[in-house]
Design an enzyme around this catalytic site. Structure first.
Site, PDB file in Angstrom:
ATOM      1  N   GLN B 236       4.358  -1.822  12.866  1.00  0.00           N
ATOM      2  CA  GLN B 236       4.499  -2.432  11.514  1.00  0.00           C
ATOM      3  C   GLN B 236       5.426  -1.229  10.790  1.00  0.00           C
ATOM      4  OE1 GLN B 236       0.052  -3.878  10.818  1.00  0.00           O
ATOM      5  NE2 GLN B 236       0.922  -3.582   9.008  1.00  0.00           N
ATOM      6  N   ARG B 383      -5.525  -5.359   5.587  1.00  0.00           N
ATOM      7  CA  ARG B 383      -4.954  -6.265   4.321  1.00  0.00           C
ATOM      8  C   ARG B 383      -5.442  -5.294   3.068  1.00  0.00           C
ATOM      9  NH1 ARG B 383      -3.512 -12.456   4.521  1.00  0.00           N
ATOM     10  NH2 ARG B 383      -2.224 -12.152   2.715  1.00  0.00           N
ATOM     11  N   CYS B 384      -4.992  -4.168   3.213  1.00  0.00           N
ATOM     12  CA  CYS B 384      -5.416  -3.291   1.626  1.00  0.00           C
ATOM     13  C   CYS B 384      -4.581  -1.893   1.853  1.00  0.00           C
ATOM     14  CB  CYS B 384      -6.724  -3.012   2.185  1.00  0.00           C
ATOM     15  SG  CYS B 384      -7.311  -1.276   1.666  1.00  0.00           S
ATOM     16  N   GLU B 759      -2.223  -7.794  -0.670  1.00  0.00           N
ATOM     17  CA  GLU B 759      -3.367  -7.282  -0.105  1.00  0.00           C
ATOM     18  C   GLU B 759      -4.556  -7.699  -1.472  1.00  0.00           C
ATOM     19  OE1 GLU B 759      -1.577  -3.813   0.836  1.00  0.00           O
ATOM     20  OE2 GLU B 759      -1.402  -4.535   2.776  1.00  0.00           O
TER      21      GLU B 759
END
Ligand code: FES
Ligand code: FES
Lengths: 163, 805
Positions: B236, B383-384, B759
């Site tokens: 990522q 996802r945060c 997110e």
């Protein structure tokens, strides 16, 4: 380990090979034949990323030995688009945003194709149930379901027009 | 802004710029199986690596015998810590300032830990050899509970047992990692002590895992002739991986090329640097052949990148009519065996101190204690944006508990405590400056959309019916108003391993007026190739369809910190807009020259510059691009290119109002989501179709987490949820249709006002689902019950409340 002689027809093309009896179909497709559309997400039959169409049935290629598929007709995501462009399912997934990272998509479309062969006019519930063997981590399924319903409608309209 | 003419509207539509639901350009490849994911990469002579992993959660490794394994046909090498030690690669630094074993060095600290790396001609041979590596273990006492760890004599990390201080300050016990605080403790204690009402609760956010459909993997290829190392992988943050690889290996950075190909979902799982990457690189250097390593699903769930595992002890105080006066939180954070949390360096608990949420709370204090246990390392932002999900869950549960204490409606309690629109920019008690918001408007819109009052009436009736024996199903209304903090971040206080968290965009306009732009980020499904082109289309007047977006190749893309924490739009999106504006500035000079007027006498007009007051005299971007390459313009260099590195002045603060209506069956614990309404305010909207897709996906991940997904351990440290049989990923059958909605409050400091959305749905979704479960049982005395709310746990709630009698 002694090798077995295996013959497969994949997307209309014949292949012959020698493979160990333990070789999984997903590895045969991906590593020998370079058919990398079907993916590996779990290797335990849960995710459906490896779904291919084998003799007219959806199967998870991670839990089928290549030897079991000897003589079979296999269709993978690579066999969908034709000279006129995308298959209607591919087109509808694009139109309705039925994919994000795309990792589940080959399995999803391959499964949806068989579902619509078996049930050309499914309700939303039937689509959700029929697709429950294929996991998606990105889309939340809402747009996948929409894409499949739209594809069914269009395939039916095309069929009616042809009749 | 002037109203656009019909002609202008028509020209703007052709650009498919910001605000349009442009179809994704990625999909033509992906729908045909033509993606190029890391496991699709095949190189001549490529070898395959696989790990021997520890079956024990805590054990001494007395010996490793590789003799039998080496006899397997096709096996090329078996690496152990001893082989990596001369290169100083048997341990590696973590993102959190700790270090982690690459391969077991004398002991193992969690089940699934990497012990040896087998390299073979194909994956079957590698798997055979893994079975034949003999490891002699001596079991040690196992600790899986962080509270116990802080009391235990058992030393988990013997390598640092005498160190009284770590990367984040003093350690007060051999299993303690750090204590981190923020806020004014004295003022907070005083507010709570003198309050009319205080609610206290332990809120646990369980350990879970991002579990993208594609696991982690890499292909490393060392070219001995050129001395160049190429590494493809599920990264990522490819540029950071290159820098780290250079620092660790000593290979000069220009001789390393890192490529993130297509990535099959990330959700934070692919931020970290894992032993598999290091081992594949070393194996390639040693063998001179390309080496591939791909995790299987069990490896993935057991060993790479858990998320959450926060025990949050909270106290919240208020006046008796509900005005909140203070918030105190003490977190015991289970970090597992190594502190490998992916947070900006200065923030060992990420941005957890956004935990005052959407509320104007005058006094607040948080304290976080990080603890070692015999569990996998990780602590990624699933996802945060760096512990924001934990913070949102904490405050949204505390609000509900306070509402119970006050005997008040939870929607009303929120309303009277929201930060008002006129208070922005708002300074929070924990040190953040919220950029913009209009919470009351969003809240009212949400409540109206679901007919909140009607729902409460129906719920009251349902309770009557239940008590009268007419039904066994209860109705829960789960409310959430969340505020996120994303877009890390200002370089002055945000870095990863010393690398400032800016991002970048480089644009080249070709002579015929089409373009390529490269960014420092990397899409994992977020549609960057589609949406960044839309930003540029609006900024430069070049149709989005004529713009190629490329990311992920460190040899070609400008340096950037990558994609996680919803930072692509706030940071790289801003860089993109600003690079586009640089193009436009030069284009203006070229247009003025071509039109033979002064620079100030031309104005921007959708896709062209025209002479002020004479719109029929113009030069389109296409014409300008051509002129940039074929005309000698006095005082101007040829060409039309721009690059922008963007260091954001502040984070962005997206927010939203989510409401979940859920039926729960008291006797079976089964739940049914009747309605889920999600209102998001992510500022300026670039592609509404993509935003909706992000919300659907994020809410579904939230559903999974709240309703069943967890990484559970038994007392021996065995992972009980290591396959997709036990680890809950919802199917199409369990997931409802969601209703999405929005308000638009642009970010005042972002060039296009966008805040990021990827997110938000997970941050807001988890408390919405959990609050619905709690709300269903509120009338029967439930205050707090830990997630995940699987059928058994819900049944247990009902049972404990005596509802089965
Ligand atoms: S890889 Fe075959 S079902 Fe997951
Ligand atoms: S689109 Fe990513 S898993 Fe389905």
């Amino acid at each position: 380990m002694s090798k077995m002689h295996i013959k497969l027809t994949v997307n209309g093309q014949e292949h012959e090979m020698l493979a160990e009896p333990r070789e999984l179909l997903i590895h045969t497709l991906r590593e020998r034949l370079n058919i990398t559309g079907p993916h590996i997400g779990c290797e335990t039959s849960h995710c459906g990323a490896c779904t291919v169409d084998l003799n007219g049935k959806s199967v998870k290629a991670c839990t089928v030995f290549a030897a079991q598929a000897n003589g079979a007709e296999i269709k993978t995501i690579e066999g969908f688009a034709g000279p006129d462009g995308l298959h209607v399912l591919q087109d509808k997934f694009r139109e309705h945003h039925g994919l994000q990272c795309g990792f589940c998509t080959p399995g999803m479309i391959t499964r949806a194709y068989r579902l619509l062969q078996e049930n050309p006019n499914p309700t939303e519930e039937e689509v959700r149930f029929g697709m429950a063997g294929n996991l998606c981590r990105c889309t939340g399924y809402q747009n996948i379901v929409k894409s499949i319903m739209a594809a069914a409608a269009e395939m039916n309209t095309a069929k009616e027009a042809a009749e | 802004m002037k109203d656009l003419t019909e002609d202008q509207i028509e020209r703007a539509a052709k650009l498919k710029g910001m605000g349009t639901s442009r179809k994704r350009v990625e999909d033509v490849r992906f729908t045909q199986g033509k993606g190029n994911y890391v496991d699709d990469i095949k190189l001549d002579g490529m070898l395959f690596g696989d790990f021997v992993r520890s079956p024990y959660a805590h054990a001494r490794v007395k010996s490793i015998n590789i003799e039998e394994a080496m006899k397997v046909p096709g096996v090329v090498a078996v690496l152990t810590a001893k082989d990596l030690e001369p290169l100083s690669l048997h341990w590696m630094p973590t993102l959190a300032g700790d270090k982690q074993m690459v391969l077991a060095d004398g002991k193992v600290l969690f089940q699934g830990q990497e012990v040896a790396f087998v390299v073979a001609s194909d994956r079957y041979a590698a798997a055979d050899a893994v079975e034949l590596v003999e490891v002699d273990y001596e079991e040690l006492p196992v600790i899986v509970n962080p509270f116990e760890a802080l009391k235990s004599d058992v030393v988990l990390r013997e390598d640092i047992k005498d160190e009284t201080s770590g990367a984040h300050g003093p350690r007060n016990h051999h299993n303690h990692i750090f204590t981190w605080t923020e806020g004014n403790e004295a003022a907070t204690e005083q507010a709570i002590d003198s309050a009319e009402v205080v609610a206290e609760e332990m809120v646990y956010y369980h350990r879970t895992h991002p579990c993208p459909l594609e696991t982690c993997g890499t292909v490393a290829s060392m070219d001995k002739v050129t001395g160049k190392l190429t590494v493809w992988g599920t990264f990522q943050a490819p540029h950071v991986v290159r820098t780290v690889a250079s620092l660790l290996s000593g290979i000069e950075e220009h001789n390393i090329r890192v490529i993130s190909p297509d990535i099959g979902g990330g959700f934070g799982n692919k931020v970290g640097v894992y032993p598999g990457y290091i081992c594949a690189i070393v194996a390639s250097i040693v063998t001179g052949k390309p080496v591939k390593w791909i995790e299987d699903r069990m490896d993935n769930l057991m060993a790479t990148a858990f998320a959450r595992d926060y025990w949050m002890k909270g106290r919240i105080s208020a006046t008796k009519d509900g005005k909140i006066t203070g918030l105190h939180c003490h977190v015991t954070a289970d970090h597992g065996a190594f502190d490998a949390c992916a947070d900006p360096t200065k923030f060992p608990a990420g941005f957890f101190h956004i935990c005052t949420g959407s509320y104007d709370i005058p006094a607040a204090f948080v304290k976080v204690d990080g603890v070692y246990t015999n569990k996998a390392p990780g602590g990624v932002a699933y996802r945060c944006s760096f512990r924001v999900t934990e913070a949102a869950y904490f405050i949204e549960r505390m609000i509900e508990v306070l509402a119970i204490e006050l005997n008040m409606d939870a929607a009303e309690l929120r309303r009277i405590n929201f930060i008002r629109a006129d208070q922005f920019p708002y300074q929070s008690a924990l040190g953040w400056e919220y950029d913009s918001g209009d919470y009351h408007t969003a809240w009212d819109k949400a409540l109206k959309a679901v007919d909140y009052e009607g729902l409460r009436k129906e719920q009251a009736q349902r309770i009557e019916d239940f008590k009268a024996g007419k039904t066994r199903k209860l109705l829960g209304i789960g409310l959430t108003h969340f505020t996120e903090i994303v877009g890390a971040g200002p370089v002055k206080n945000c870095d990863i391993l010393g690398m400032g968290m800016f991002d970048s965009c480089e644009i080249r306009i070709h002579p015929t007026g089409s373009a390529i732009a490269r960014l420092g980020t990397i899409s994992q499904g977020q549609a960057h190739a589609t949406t960044f082109a839309q930003i540029l289309a609006t900024e430069t007047g070049i149709p989005a369809d004529s713009i190629t977006i490329e990311e992920g190749d460190t040899d070609t893309a400008p340096y950037g910190l990558g994609t996680y924490g919803s930072r692509s739009t706030p940071v790289a999106g801003a860089a993109t807009a600003l690079a586009g504006r640089k193009i436009r500035a030069k284009a203006q000079m070229i247009a003025a020259y071509l039109l033979e007027v002064h620079d100030d006498d031309v104005e921007w007009d959708v896709d062209r510059f025209s002479v002020k007051g004479a719109p029929e005299r113009f030069k389109t971007m296409k014409e300008i691009a051509y002129a940039a390459y074929n005309q000698a313009i006095p005082g101007l260099e040829p060409g039309l290119e721009a690059v922008s590195y963007y260091d954001p002045p502040n984070m962005t603060y997206p927010f939203g109002a989510y409401i979940c209506v859920m039926e729960v069956d008291v006797d079976t614990g089964q739940w049914d989501i009747r309605q889920f309404y999600a209102l998001d305010d992510c500022g300026t909207r670039i592609n509404p179709m993509v935003i909706d897709g992000q919300v659907h996906g994020g809410v579904t991940e939230a559903l999974a987490i709240a309703m069943g997904q967890e990484i559970a351990y038994d007392d021996m440290g065995n992972v009980k949820t290591g396959t997709l049989m036990d680890f809950f990923l919802p199917t199409a059958w369990e997931v409802p249709n969601y209703t999405t909605d929005h308000t638009v409050t642009p970010s005042p400091h972002h060039p296009i006002g966008a805040k990021g959305v990827g997110e938000s749905p997970n941050v807001g979704g988890v408390p919405a689902f959990s609050n619905a479960v709690h709300d269903a049982f509120r009338a029967f005395g439930l205050r707090q019950s830990h997630m995940p709310h699987d059928h058994w746990r819900i049944w247990k709630i009902a049972s404990d409340l005596g509802l089965h009698a």
